[in-house]
Write an enzyme that holds these catalytic residues in place. Sequence first.
Site, PDB file in Angstrom:
ATOM      1  N   CYS A 167       0.822  -1.268  -0.018  1.00 43.94           N
ATOM      2  CA  CYS A 167      -0.028   0.079   0.010  1.00 43.94           C
ATOM      3  C   CYS A 167       1.048   1.088  -0.080  1.00 43.94           C
ATOM      4  CB  CYS A 167      -1.098  -0.048   1.320  1.00 43.94           C
ATOM      5  SG  CYS A 167      -1.829  -1.598   1.546  1.00 43.94           S
ATOM      6  N   HIS A 308      -2.889   8.145   5.664  1.00 47.21           N
ATOM      7  CA  HIS A 308      -2.975   6.923   5.360  1.00 47.21           C
ATOM      8  C   HIS A 308      -4.558   6.288   5.546  1.00 47.21           C
ATOM      9  CE1 HIS A 308      -1.928   2.922   3.827  1.00 47.21           C
ATOM     10  NE2 HIS A 308      -1.984   2.473   5.073  1.00 47.21           N
ATOM     11  N   GLU A 319      -2.117   5.564  13.398  1.00 49.12           N
ATOM     12  CA  GLU A 319      -1.748   6.835  12.859  1.00 49.12           C
ATOM     13  C   GLU A 319      -2.205   8.231  13.653  1.00 49.12           C
ATOM     14  OE1 GLU A 319      -1.856   8.907   8.451  1.00 49.12           O
ATOM     15  OE2 GLU A 319      -3.541   7.169   8.832  1.00 49.12           O
ATOM     16  N   LYS A 340      -8.920   8.165   1.044  1.00 49.56           N
ATOM     17  CA  LYS A 340      -9.528   6.747   0.955  1.00 49.56           C
ATOM     18  C   LYS A 340     -10.939   6.819   1.521  1.00 49.56           C
ATOM     19  CE  LYS A 340      -5.156   4.281   1.606  1.00 49.56           C
ATOM     20  NZ  LYS A 340      -4.429   5.676   1.892  1.00 49.56           N
ATOM     21  N   HIS A 345      -9.413   2.132  -0.836  1.00 46.55           N
ATOM     22  CA  HIS A 345      -8.098   2.057  -0.976  1.00 46.55           C
ATOM     23  C   HIS A 345      -7.580   1.202  -2.156  1.00 46.55           C
ATOM     24  CE1 HIS A 345      -4.104   0.950   0.484  1.00 46.55           C
ATOM     25  NE2 HIS A 345      -4.192   0.492   1.272  1.00 46.55           N
ATOM     26  N   PHE A 404       1.677  -3.492   3.859  1.00 52.10           N
ATOM     27  CA  PHE A 404       2.225  -4.859   4.453  1.00 52.10           C
ATOM     28  C   PHE A 404       3.475  -4.871   4.474  1.00 52.10           C
ATOM     29  CE2 PHE A 404      -2.414  -7.216   3.414  1.00 52.10           C
ATOM     30  CZ  PHE A 404      -2.929  -6.082   4.191  1.00 52.10           C
TER      31      PHE A 404
END
Length: 418
Positions: A167, A308, A319, A340, A345, A404
Amino acid sequence: MTARVVITGLGVVSPIGIGVSAFWKAALSGRSGISAIDSFDPFPMDGYRSKIAGQIRDFSPELHIGSQHGDRVDRYAQFALAASREAIADASLRIEQEAPHRVGVIVGAGMGGMVMGEREITQLYQSQKPHRVHPNFIPVITLNSASGIVAMASGAKGPNLTISTACSSSAHALGQALQCIRTGQADVVIAVGADASITPLVFAGFCSLRALSSKFNDQPERASRPFDLARDGFVMGEGAGALIVESLAHAKKRKARIYAELSGYAATSEAYHMVIPREDGEEVATTMKLALKAADVSPSEVDYINAHATSTSIGDAVEAKAIRILFKNRADKIAISATKSLVGHTLGAAGAIGAIATTLAIQSGHIHPTANYDDPDPACRLGGISRSPQERKIRAALLNAFGFGSNNAAVVLKQFKA
């Protein structure tokens, strides 16, 4: 002296609009691009926990990139090519008049050519006829197929790279474009992020991981809700974003319009877990701190964060915690938005699309709302998150992207001052 680097062109293919103008108008209005998936032909959606996504329904390869390329590349590379073409035109960049080996292409992609990949493997097992596999199967499904086709279509002969860090892929692509110019390898880089992985297998994989929202299948536009108490997972999206990044000296020489300055970047690894971030937020805070240090920007100068913010329970809270760790008593004064929440996403494309939203916010002084922020979660409540558009003069902004594999990226953009 460190070379200054600027952004001079933008291009986007997204669930809320194809083209920067359509995208930005929809973003500022808070329009959601999330909709129900009709089916994964030939089987229905009954077996999937999640049944929604940020889909691009009106993309025509023939219209946007021409049949010459449309027939030869996967959907994600089609998006990359369309976005890069718009960005090149937006920057008034005529590559045929440039030294071609001084123009690079760096693409971030999380999954690659999954549309063709899944189709061909299914047909192979069903037919058991290896000789019927598509002759372009290998070059089409490789992760660098998008960077290759963008370079071939544009004539860019400089560094040609693909970054794949899940991502955070295209945030790293943007950061590597900055480094590429500062180290003298190129004058201009076409930085792109692209993914198109709303496919039967990939979607099933994310469902099995229990990463996707499933509570709002009957109300798709309400499903992506970063920082909200009712969030229950992210919504998968697809798309591409492209930015023309060049040295300030080169931009001035060709009298280019400048949107913003790209001034800093940090890449770190939490070395912790393949999927879950460290819950104390320290590593995310460190990544943002390192990016600001690289940009020679103090936390007190940051006016906006493009978060994010995937709409996952742990990720959003971590976050928010990291923002409080770094910015302390200023954390509630910084405007924050989650792109997003509007497009879902988009995996490898997320950083680039977020960077476009950040660039436009700096240039226009308008920040798009965070959709579905109806009941703020106390664990990630921050004063600068809003359901409504915000007006703000932005001196410096942070773009966050985490992937990830414990992978973190942060990019700093600034208002351009001659």
